[in-house]
Design an enzyme around this catalytic site. Structure first.
Site, PDB file in Angstrom:
ATOM      1  N   GLN A 125       3.615  -7.520  -3.843  1.00 56.89           N
ATOM      2  CA  GLN A 125       3.610  -6.429  -4.813  1.00 56.89           C
ATOM      3  C   GLN A 125       4.680  -6.685  -5.858  1.00 56.89           C
ATOM      4  O   GLN A 125       5.826  -6.283  -5.706  1.00 56.89           O
ATOM      5  CB  GLN A 125       3.834  -5.076  -4.128  1.00 56.89           C
ATOM      6  N   PHE A 126       4.263  -7.342  -6.942  1.00 54.03           N
ATOM      7  CA  PHE A 126       5.235  -7.724  -7.963  1.00 54.03           C
ATOM      8  C   PHE A 126       5.829  -6.508  -8.661  1.00 54.03           C
ATOM      9  O   PHE A 126       6.909  -6.588  -9.242  1.00 54.03           O
ATOM     10  CB  PHE A 126       4.619  -8.707  -8.967  1.00 54.03           C
ATOM     11  N   THR A 127       5.192  -5.347  -8.601  1.00 50.65           N
ATOM     12  CA  THR A 127       5.744  -4.169  -9.271  1.00 50.65           C
ATOM     13  C   THR A 127       7.066  -3.720  -8.646  1.00 50.65           C
ATOM     14  O   THR A 127       7.796  -2.944  -9.268  1.00 50.65           O
ATOM     15  CB  THR A 127       4.749  -2.991  -9.279  1.00 50.65           C
TER      16      THR A 127
END
Length: 146
Positions: free
Chosen positions: A78-80
């Site tokens: 989850q790059f966010t």
């Protein structure tokens, strides 16, 4: 590297409506990789997650680790988690690792979990995923390591 971990009764991840990973009792991990993160950080997080005593014993005290209960891990990139919301109204992802580096370290993290001897299921890196889980407790922690 940031990990949001949740103690779950069950969790699953789907891509385009197709189930790609699911677990019963265990830990759901959302992993965000940032610029400057290392394999050592991934190894530390994997070891910490597997050994963290967040499951209840007979007395109801958080005293058991994933290996003690025979649980599994569902690891989803989850790059966010690398997002910065300090300025303006749109998050900035300037601190997120480039995709190739993020995938390499995510894969390393998954391998480190497997080397700890626990069953691991995953999502698909960079895919648009639908995640469903039953948070047991709720019990949620945020772990960070550079």
């Amino acid at each position: 590297m940031k990990a949001v971990i949740q103690r779950v009764s069950s969790a699953q991840v789907a891509v385009h409506g197709e189930l790609v990973g699911q677990i019963g009792r265990g830990i759901m991990v959302l992993l965000g990789v940032e610029k400057g993160d290392s394999e050592a950080a991934a190894d530390w997080l994997a070891e910490k997650i597997v050994g963290l005593r967040i499951f209840e014993d007979e007395a109801g005290k958080m005293n058991r680790a994933l290996t003690d209960i025979g649980g599994a891990v569902l690891a989803v990139s989850q790059f966010t988690l690398a997002g910065n919301c300090d300025k303006g109204r749109r998050p900035s992802f300037d601190t997120a690792a480039p995709a190739d580096e993020g995938k390499r370290l995510y894969d390393h993290f998954v391998g480190a979990l497997k080397r700890q001897g626990v069953p691991v299921q995953t999502g698909i890196f960079q895919a648009d995923m639908q995640v469903a889980l039953v948070n047991d407790g709720p019990v949620t922690f945020i772990l960070e390591r550079r």
